[in-house]
Design a protein around this motif. Sequence first.
Motif, PDB file in Angstrom:
ATOM      1  N   GLY A   1      18.612   0.524  27.006  1.00  0.00           N
ATOM      2  CA  GLY A   1      19.151   1.234  25.854  1.00  0.00           C
ATOM      3  C   GLY A   1      20.254   0.543  25.104  1.00  0.00           C
ATOM      4  O   GLY A   1      20.777   1.088  24.126  1.00  0.00           O
ATOM      5  N   ALA A   2      20.628  -0.684  25.521  1.00  0.00           N
ATOM      6  CA  ALA A   2      21.707  -1.380  24.811  1.00  0.00           C
ATOM      7  C   ALA A   2      21.248  -1.841  23.435  1.00  0.00           C
ATOM      8  O   ALA A   2      21.980  -1.708  22.445  1.00  0.00           O
ATOM      9  CB  ALA A   2      22.201  -2.570  25.633  1.00  0.00           C
ATOM     10  N   THR A   3      20.027  -2.404  23.340  1.00  0.00           N
ATOM     11  CA  THR A   3      19.461  -2.826  22.057  1.00  0.00           C
ATOM     12  C   THR A   3      18.018  -2.357  21.980  1.00  0.00           C
ATOM     13  O   THR A   3      17.355  -2.113  22.996  1.00  0.00           O
ATOM     14  CB  THR A   3      19.515  -4.359  21.889  1.00  0.00           C
ATOM     15  OG1 THR A   3      18.790  -4.983  22.971  1.00  0.00           O
ATOM     16  CG2 THR A   3      20.960  -4.854  21.894  1.00  0.00           C
ATOM     17  N   TRP A   4      17.521  -2.252  20.723  1.00  0.00           N
ATOM     18  CA  TRP A   4      16.191  -1.696  20.485  1.00  0.00           C
ATOM     19  C   TRP A   4      15.433  -2.553  19.477  1.00  0.00           C
ATOM     20  O   TRP A   4      16.023  -3.155  18.585  1.00  0.00           O
ATOM     21  CB  TRP A   4      16.302  -0.270  19.943  1.00  0.00           C
ATOM     22  CG  TRP A   4      16.999   0.673  20.873  1.00  0.00           C
ATOM     23  CD1 TRP A   4      18.352   0.826  21.034  1.00  0.00           C
ATOM     24  CD2 TRP A   4      16.375   1.576  21.775  1.00  0.00           C
ATOM     25  NE1 TRP A   4      18.623   1.779  21.984  1.00  0.00           N
ATOM     26  CE2 TRP A   4      17.422   2.267  22.450  1.00  0.00           C
ATOM     27  CE3 TRP A   4      15.056   1.881  22.090  1.00  0.00           C
ATOM     28  CZ2 TRP A   4      17.168   3.237  23.411  1.00  0.00           C
ATOM     29  CZ3 TRP A   4      14.804   2.859  23.036  1.00  0.00           C
ATOM     30  CH2 TRP A   4      15.845   3.520  23.698  1.00  0.00           C
ATOM     31  N   SER A   5      14.097  -2.570  19.609  1.00  0.00           N
ATOM     32  CA  SER A   5      13.246  -3.255  18.631  1.00  0.00           C
ATOM     33  C   SER A   5      11.916  -2.517  18.521  1.00  0.00           C
ATOM     34  O   SER A   5      11.453  -1.892  19.475  1.00  0.00           O
ATOM     35  CB  SER A   5      13.010  -4.721  19.029  1.00  0.00           C
ATOM     36  OG  SER A   5      12.342  -4.787  20.281  1.00  0.00           O
ATOM     37  N   ASN A   6      11.312  -2.596  17.327  1.00  0.00           N
ATOM     38  CA  ASN A   6      10.021  -1.948  17.094  1.00  0.00           C
ATOM     39  C   ASN A   6       8.907  -2.885  17.536  1.00  0.00           C
ATOM     40  O   ASN A   6       8.813  -4.015  17.059  1.00  0.00           O
ATOM     41  CB  ASN A   6       9.860  -1.603  15.614  1.00  0.00           C
ATOM     42  CG  ASN A   6       8.630  -0.759  15.359  1.00  0.00           C
ATOM     43  OD1 ASN A   6       7.527  -1.288  15.313  1.00  0.00           O
ATOM     44  ND2 ASN A   6       8.830   0.535  15.190  1.00  0.00           N
ATOM     45  N   VAL A   7       8.040  -2.429  18.478  1.00  0.00           N
ATOM     46  CA  VAL A   7       7.003  -3.309  19.025  1.00  0.00           C
ATOM     47  C   VAL A   7       5.590  -2.878  18.629  1.00  0.00           C
ATOM     48  O   VAL A   7       4.645  -3.643  18.804  1.00  0.00           O
ATOM     49  CB  VAL A   7       7.103  -3.385  20.565  1.00  0.00           C
ATOM     50  CG1 VAL A   7       8.384  -4.090  20.968  1.00  0.00           C
ATOM     51  CG2 VAL A   7       7.016  -2.014  21.206  1.00  0.00           C
ATOM     52  N   LEU A   8       5.430  -1.657  18.105  1.00  0.00           N
ATOM     53  CA  LEU A   8       4.133  -1.207  17.584  1.00  0.00           C
ATOM     54  C   LEU A   8       4.392  -0.481  16.280  1.00  0.00           C
ATOM     55  O   LEU A   8       4.525   0.739  16.232  1.00  0.00           O
ATOM     56  CB  LEU A   8       3.419  -0.288  18.575  1.00  0.00           C
ATOM     57  CG  LEU A   8       2.024   0.212  18.172  1.00  0.00           C
ATOM     58  CD1 LEU A   8       1.053  -0.951  17.992  1.00  0.00           C
ATOM     59  CD2 LEU A   8       1.487   1.211  19.186  1.00  0.00           C
TER      60      LEU A   8
END
Length: 713
Positions: free
Chosen positions: A527-534
């Motif tokens: 939960g520290a960083t997030w990215s969109n993968v789909l």
Amino acid sequence: MKRLGAFFFLLIVILSNFIFTQQLVWKHTGGPMGGIVGDIAINSKGDIYAGVYPFWIVYSGLYKSTDNGNTWNKIITQFDDFEVYAIYITKEDHIWVGTNFQGRIYRSTDNGQTWENKSNGYNTGECWAFGKSKNDVMFAGDGQYIKLYRSVDYGENWEFSANLRPLVFATDSNNIVYAGTHDGLFATTDNGITWAQNISLANIPVSSIIIDTNNNIYCGTGYYSNGDGVFYSTDGGQNWTQLGLAGKVVLSLAFDSRENLYAGTLKDGLFKTTDMGQTWTQYQNGLYRKQVFRLKLNKQDHIFIGSEDEGVFRSIDNGNSFRQIGLPISKVNNIVFSRDSLILAATPSGVQKFNRFTTEWTNLGLQNVEAITITPSNYLYAATYDEGLYKSTDLGKTWSLTNLTIDSLISVYNVLAVNDDTVFSLTGFNLRYTTNGGLNWNVTPIRTGFFSRVLFIDFYNNLWVSGYGKNNYVLYRSIDMGTSFDSLYYGFFCLFQNSFSVTKNRFIYLSDLSGARKGITRSTNYGATWSNVLPKQMSKSVFGDENGLVIAGSDSIYTSTDFGNTWNYQIYLGYDNFINEIEFYNGKYYFGTDRTGLYEVDIITRVAEHNNLHLTAYSLFQNYPNPFNPKTTIRFCVPRSSHITLNLYNLLGQKLVSLISGVVDAGYHEVGLNLSEITNGHTSGVYFYRLQASDMTSSSILFTQTKKLLFIK
């Protein structure tokens, strides 16, 4: 209150494209049951017809059972699926269906094999009820738009009769036709040329009418509300006696063979009187908090109940117990497991239990259940949309309203048990929890709203919850079981309970519906960083494990074997059908859907695994893509070598081409269709494909099924 192919036997189907590494092998569990039942009817042979219409969930159609409701077949027509508000069967077994807009009135004279639209002159939007006089004048009416019509030529043409809002028709032996309406009881003695209002039952809805052999009239009152029980008249409606159930909305009435009177109610189940209303017996076994919208008895006095949003129920013991027998089209909000044999599902028609060994579904009561949870001691909690939070200590045999909502029946959107004592609940206002099994509840500072549905405990006993703050939805984590919370992700939009997953190696997957981040969002560092993968996929559910498998469920299914770095497209489920829930238990995956119930799913990665699967039934699958232009693929499976014919037909029932005709080995098969290569077939519209399997020795028919496909230029 307003006015789902074949019954899903236990079958195994391949719904994936064979070019991908993984394949999903589906087996339908035969339920859970549901459907917004607009009407039910029984013909002279005992065949049962049940019609459904869409509201929150988009399913519709007309279903038929020839085995007393044990199994159901969807009736395929050349029209769009009927949104059924009314079914009327004549003494000749002709079937009339009234719908919501569409064609409004349809008729079949061959037990539902072929249909005609019969709405000429019927100039209103809906058809709620049918009736017929002794000299064959037909009546049909719209309870929404205040119009009643009649036909003197058996539905070929309709003419306006009166500005009434009909709910039901009944005719006595003197050819007096009664119409129960939202505004009271009306009658005509001249086949609908004029109608007179009954003064005694004026301005109270009359939703059900039955007439006995002596022309005595029985009326059930109320519809949305304003019910005052059952009324009875022995003199054609001049004088009335109340037979009881005062203050209750009575939606349906029926006699058994002994002329005992049954009354179905809006909220209180089924009642029966054997002494003309002096006493009433209430039947709740299997009908706890169920609406009895439609009520029919067959020649054996078996009782059939159609309930809006809750499907079809049956009693074969004079009402002492009821079992939900259809329709297999329910929405699954979430599931939980008890021991190795039981699966419990939260559905609009209540909490439903599936026994994996007996393959039977049982309705345990309640309605509009948003979520359920189970404790180590098998205590059940059920969150309902409009009736609060319930608890059962005997696996659903009995229920009690918890102190969370006993004083104020607020909506509860999700519930999650940590142990027998500690339970968290997402209400319409805030996150609450109990540490003493529901006796007392604490309010946390986490504000919620309608779209705050995530409630999850990970492998490290940390709690995750979605809330609302600073004009944005927020994902919170608590490492001390609700004492304090850290906000980890802002600005997402998440409507669904099962759209969040945390793996053992602390990867997080979240279905985000907001703007540019729409799709599956991933964190690889807890939960520290997030990215969109789909990107750009509206998923309602997501599942991940520590080995890299990720499954995203929307109206299509996507899988990944490398933690979401790359994705494989698997299958399109059909219009407005979504995967709501993905669970893994005892080596099996379980997919709960928006429209077609619960599936047990195997994920295989090698051809050898596919070939070793045991096929249990014939199956014809929906073509994909659909709609198509001009190419599509049709898949089917056969459990043993059989003679197979697969033909394509147009709307008139004319065969355009035979796609397969010959012996086919056991297994899964697919055939391509290119409509542009078929003479006289390259026009936009609806077509049909029909699979028939025959025994190679006796030539007896083993299986037949028809499905629609839509070609759009």
